[in-house]
Design a protein around this motif. Structure first.
Motif, mmCIF file in Angstrom:
data_model
loop_
_atom_site.group_PDB
_atom_site.id
_atom_site.type_symbol
_atom_site.label_atom_id
_atom_site.label_comp_id
_atom_site.label_asym_id
_atom_site.label_seq_id
_atom_site.Cartn_x
_atom_site.Cartn_y
_atom_site.Cartn_z
ATOM 1 N N PHE A 124 0.877 -1.173 0.000
ATOM 2 C CA PHE A 124 0.000 0.000 0.000
ATOM 3 C C PHE A 124 0.916 1.226 0.000
ATOM 4 C CE2 PHE A 124 -2.969 -2.615 2.982
ATOM 5 C CZ PHE A 124 -3.271 -3.474 1.939
ATOM 6 N N ILE A 125 0.752 2.112 -0.967
ATOM 7 C CA ILE A 125 1.705 3.217 -1.099
ATOM 8 C C ILE A 125 1.021 4.563 -1.335
ATOM 9 C CG2 ILE A 125 2.000 2.735 -3.581
ATOM 10 C CD1 ILE A 125 4.924 3.713 -3.291
ATOM 11 N N SER A 126 1.514 5.571 -0.630
ATOM 12 C CA SER A 126 1.191 6.965 -0.905
ATOM 13 C C SER A 126 2.503 7.587 -1.366
ATOM 14 C CB SER A 126 0.663 7.665 0.355
ATOM 15 O OG SER A 126 0.247 8.971 0.066
ATOM 16 N N VAL A 127 2.575 7.985 -2.622
ATOM 17 C CA VAL A 127 3.868 8.276 -3.238
ATOM 18 C C VAL A 127 4.488 9.578 -2.732
ATOM 19 C CG1 VAL A 127 3.356 6.933 -5.302
ATOM 20 C CG2 VAL A 127 2.822 9.383 -5.257
ATOM 21 N N ALA A 128 5.804 9.658 -2.890
ATOM 22 C CA ALA A 128 6.589 10.811 -2.447
ATOM 23 C C ALA A 128 6.349 12.017 -3.344
ATOM 24 C CB ALA A 128 8.077 10.460 -2.448
ATOM 25 N N ALA A 129 6.636 13.189 -2.800
ATOM 26 C CA ALA A 129 6.478 14.432 -3.569
ATOM 27 C C ALA A 129 7.394 14.445 -4.791
ATOM 28 C CB ALA A 129 6.763 15.633 -2.676
ATOM 29 N N GLU A 130 8.550 13.769 -4.708
ATOM 30 C CA GLU A 130 9.498 13.746 -5.819
ATOM 31 C C GLU A 130 9.107 12.757 -6.914
ATOM 32 O OE1 GLU A 130 13.431 12.943 -4.462
ATOM 33 O OE2 GLU A 130 13.625 14.813 -3.333
ATOM 34 N N THR A 131 8.110 11.944 -6.664
ATOM 35 C CA THR A 131 7.755 10.876 -7.606
ATOM 36 C C THR A 131 6.886 11.414 -8.739
ATOM 37 O OG1 THR A 131 7.859 9.199 -5.865
ATOM 38 C CG2 THR A 131 6.602 8.648 -7.848
ATOM 39 N N ARG A 152 -1.984 10.076 -2.100
ATOM 40 C CA ARG A 152 -1.185 10.561 -3.220
ATOM 41 C C ARG A 152 -1.007 9.423 -4.216
ATOM 42 N NH1 ARG A 152 4.141 13.301 -0.664
ATOM 43 N NH2 ARG A 152 3.238 14.719 0.891
ATOM 44 N N THR A 153 -1.532 9.604 -5.418
ATOM 45 C CA THR A 153 -1.482 8.518 -6.398
ATOM 46 C C THR A 153 -0.894 8.984 -7.719
ATOM 47 O OG1 THR A 153 -3.697 9.002 -7.268
ATOM 48 C CG2 THR A 153 -3.571 7.526 -5.368
ATOM 49 N N LYS A 161 -7.068 2.020 -6.179
ATOM 50 C CA LYS A 161 -6.731 3.280 -5.509
ATOM 51 C C LYS A 161 -7.801 3.633 -4.482
ATOM 52 C CE LYS A 161 -4.494 5.308 -9.636
ATOM 53 N NZ LYS A 161 -4.859 4.330 -10.663
ATOM 54 N N VAL A 162 -7.347 4.303 -3.410
ATOM 55 C CA VAL A 162 -8.258 4.865 -2.414
ATOM 56 C C VAL A 162 -7.852 6.313 -2.218
ATOM 57 C CG1 VAL A 162 -9.106 4.773 -0.035
ATOM 58 C CG2 VAL A 162 -8.581 2.642 -1.250
ATOM 59 N N MET A 163 -8.800 7.235 -2.343
ATOM 60 C CA MET A 163 -8.463 8.651 -2.250
ATOM 61 C C MET A 163 -9.688 9.464 -1.850
ATOM 62 S SD MET A 163 -8.217 9.536 -6.322
ATOM 63 C CE MET A 163 -7.234 8.096 -6.687
ATOM 64 N N ALA A 195 -1.279 14.255 -8.966
ATOM 65 C CA ALA A 195 -2.667 14.606 -9.280
ATOM 66 C C ALA A 195 -3.381 15.219 -8.082
ATOM 67 C CB ALA A 195 -3.415 13.363 -9.753
ATOM 68 N N ILE A 196 -3.045 14.778 -6.882
ATOM 69 C CA ILE A 196 -3.707 15.274 -5.673
ATOM 70 C C ILE A 196 -3.627 16.800 -5.597
ATOM 71 C CG2 ILE A 196 -1.604 14.881 -4.290
ATOM 72 C CD1 ILE A 196 -3.309 14.330 -1.899
#
Length: 342
Positions: A124-131, A152-153, A161-163, A195-196
């Motif tokens: 389960f991942i919420s991606v980094a700002a640099e990604t 963050r997806t 996805k869950v957002m 996208a967030i």
């Protein structure tokens, strides 16, 4: 003297039985009488033997372990989301390994490789700002590991996805400020790779347009997630010739720094400056004035991520195909002292 961990072979030797027979007894195999099982369990307790369920699960084709990668564990949203994930996983007999990227793409890649080596069943991942690429996620799928993105997806990566509805949340936050009489509203956003943050800016702009309020380009400040960037942007805006009378931010941490900076500069909050954040952290209740925020229901968010995994795993087992769905978690504007003027 180093204490040696008791193995199944030590237990087998102590009882003069084979290791395979001991294993069957510990796993309640029907071929082993209950009387023998009780004796094996009693001897295991006496020798402080701990059953290696991880190895047993791997033999069954599952580690019963979930990997979770978040930008920062210390942030309230992610701490609560992890608590929700853990609750559901524990109830289903799964363990959780938690990694943090600290908003670094390099650290995120390292965490993914580590979790793959740990043979987790899902990430389960919420991606980094640099990604801003999804290529590093491909090995997860290639290794037969389920992946669910949350909060963050990366939009172009096909997975569950869950957002939250980020556009609607920012729209509602901005409309709240407008309802309190604020007319010159600034926006402190995040990286436009994700996208967030694109959606939150879109919601902010939509609210301004629908309300007939002016959009000042200098009021839109992207890439201001870090404290120093938030403070710099706030000072610049509050010393300009065109001073905003309110701020929409994308986190409660940002909102807190805007509040502290505005107060230090002599502005009255909420009389002269209105502020709203995102996350509804505990810190929103201890500032003076208290901070308005968008409650993203982070614990529920985490629970839904884990529940979705188990639902998908069961359906895919029955249907034999991949299921990629998106779940939306509702959110509420919590109006407090930093923005309530009416």
């Amino acid at each position: 003297m180093t204490n040696k961990r008791t193995t199944i072979y030590d237990l087998a030797k102590a009882m003069n039985l084979s290791a395979s027979y001991i294993s069957k007894a510990l796993n309640n195999h029907p071929s082993v009488r209950e009387e023998i099982r009780e004796k094996v369990r009693a001897k295991a307790n006496e020798l402080n033997y701990s059953h290696n369920s991880y190895a047993a699960n791997l033999r069954r084709g599952s580690s019963k372990t979930i990997g979770v990668i978040v930008p920062y564990i210390r942030r309230s949203f992610f701490a609560k989301a992890i608590a929700g994930i853990e609750e559901v996983c524990t109830n289903n007999g799964y363990g959780v390994i938690i990694c943090q990227s600290q908003d670094s793409f390099e650290r995120e890649c390292h965490a993914i490789k580590t979790l793959i080596r740990q043979n987790v069943d899902a990430i389960f991942i919420s991606v980094a700002a640099e990604t801003h690429t999804s290529e590093h996620l491909l090995p997860v799928i290639q290794n037969g590991i389920k992946i669910i993105q949350f909060d963050r997806t990366i939009e172009n990566f096909n997975c569950a996805k869950v957002m939250n509805d980020n556009e609607q949340m920012a729209y509602d936050a901005t409309m709240h400020l407008i309802s309190q009489g604020y007319k010159k509203i600034a926006y402190l956003g995040g990286t436009q790779y994700l996208a967030i943050y694109q959606l939150r800016k879109k919601g902010y702009l939509k609210a301004l347009e629908e309300s007939g309020l002016p959009k000042f380009d200098e009021f839109i400040c992207d890439n201001t997630q870090k404290p120093e960037a938030t403070i710099e942007a706030t000072k610049k805006l509050l010393t300009s010739d065109n001073i905003p009378d309110a701020f929409v931010t994308v986190s409660d941490e940002q909102a807190t720094h805007v509040l502290l900076t505005a107060l230090e500069m002599g502005f009255k909050v909420p009389e002269e400056i209105g502020i709203i954040g995102f996350g509804n952290d505990e810190t929103t209740l201890i500032t003076r004035p208290t901070l308005s925020s968008v409650d993203q229901k982070s614990f529920e968010h985490g629970r839904k991520v884990a529940e979705l995994y188990f639902e998908i795993a069961e359906k895919e087992k029955e249907e034999g195909s991949n299921i990629n769905t998106t779940e939306i978690i509702s959110a509420d504007v919590i109006a407090r002292g930093s923005s309530k003027r009416r």
